[in-house]
Design an enzyme around this catalytic site. Structure first.
Site, mmCIF file in Angstrom:
data_model
loop_
_atom_site.group_PDB
_atom_site.id
_atom_site.type_symbol
_atom_site.label_atom_id
_atom_site.label_comp_id
_atom_site.label_asym_id
_atom_site.label_seq_id
_atom_site.Cartn_x
_atom_site.Cartn_y
_atom_site.Cartn_z
ATOM 1 N N ARG A 75 0.867 -1.177 0.000
ATOM 2 C CA ARG A 75 0.000 0.000 0.000
ATOM 3 C C ARG A 75 0.901 1.223 0.000
ATOM 4 N NH1 ARG A 75 -4.938 1.364 4.132
ATOM 5 N NH2 ARG A 75 -3.325 1.298 5.740
ATOM 6 N N GLU A 154 -12.247 5.357 -1.262
ATOM 7 C CA GLU A 154 -12.330 5.758 0.147
ATOM 8 C C GLU A 154 -13.017 7.103 0.329
ATOM 9 O OE1 GLU A 154 -8.482 3.959 2.176
ATOM 10 O OE2 GLU A 154 -7.928 4.999 0.319
ATOM 11 N N ASP A 180 -12.191 4.730 6.031
ATOM 12 C CA ASP A 180 -11.991 6.030 5.378
ATOM 13 C C ASP A 180 -13.232 6.471 4.621
ATOM 14 O OD1 ASP A 180 -9.322 7.093 5.897
ATOM 15 O OD2 ASP A 180 -8.589 5.275 4.956
#
Length: 261
Positions: A75, A154, A180
């Site tokens: 990520r 998100e 998120d």
């Protein structure tokens, strides 16, 4: 010679929308990463967005998966061509790009992970990904096809644009970030609110009818099983941080209950 970059067994499973198991590497520890890889997870998600992992840590964590069937996915800190280049040069098989909210942002992410003519990833012949120059030709031949890109949805804007995002060529998967997403919609880390659930379902419908695979997080394997049954392919079902924290908290609680009356 050791296992070559790329063994695309897991990548193929994802593109075929088959279930793949994954765990977060968030401690910044190559030792905990090695434990997760040796335990048999299909993929290790090395977190550079919300952990202390830097590039030197990243290399050692990816090295910890070597000799196992566990593939390293990273990520990235953000949707940035320099970060993508450095992460891939370190030997990552795929990149999870956070906060992708538009088709243009998804296209940028894909181009950052692909060599010309498909993108603008810089090329070098000495980095770890090409086995320090020993496997350049094979890597260059396969990288554009085998490196995969996951876009994380998100934000409310990302939900609104999901139809366009899933149309992006070269994008392999969509990750739903429930905490998120819910926060961006005004509900702090609460994806159980009806409005957020409806947004998640909208993403699910768009992805499941597309050629992209669908991923998200789950607190444990039992929760993950329900998501796999709904059509998800990639579930991040545990973290080296949270598992250690829970085990430590439970041990201390039991100690205090017995000896601190």
């Amino acid at each position: 010679m050791s296992r070559k970059f790329f063994d695309n067994t897991i990548i193929t499973k994802l593109r075929n929308k088959e279930p793949v198991s994954a765990a977060w590497s968030q401690l910044g520890s190559n030792m905990s990463a090695e434990i997760l890889a040796e335990a048999g997870f299909d993929a290790l998600i090395i977190d550079m967005e919300h952990s202390p992992v830097g590039l030197p840590h990243l290399v050692s964590i990816i090295q910890a998966t070597k000799g196992t069937d566990c593939i390293p996915i990273v990520r990235a800190p953000c949707n940035d061509m320099v970060w993508c280049k450095q992460i891939l040069d370190a030997g990552a098989y795929g990149i999870h790009v956070p906060y992708v909210s538009t088709k243009e942002e998804a296209e940028y992410a894909v181009k950052s992970c692909k060599y010309a003519p498909l993108g603008w990833r810089g090329i070098a012949g000495s980095q770890r990904a090409v086995n320090f120059s020993l496997q350049k030709d094979e890597y260059y031949e396969r990288a554009n096809a085998d490196v995969f890109v996951i876009a994380a949805i998100e934000t409310r804007e990302g939900v609104e644009n999901i139809g366009e995002i899933v149309s992006v060529e070269g994008l392999d998967g969509i990750f739903i970030g429930p905490a998120d997403l819910s926060t961006s919609m005004g509900y702090m880390a609460n994806p159980n609110v009806e409005e957020v659930r409806e947004a998640i379902e909208k993403i699910e419908r768009a992805v499941l009818k597309s050629e992209k695979f669908l991923g998200t997080v789950a607190p444990d394997i039992e929760s993950a099983k329900k998501l796999y049954d709904r059509g998800y392919s990639l579930i991040y079902s545990m973290s080296d941080v949270t598992v250690l924290a829970k085990a430590a908290s439970a041990a201390v609680k039991e100690f205090k209950k017995t000896y601190r009356k």
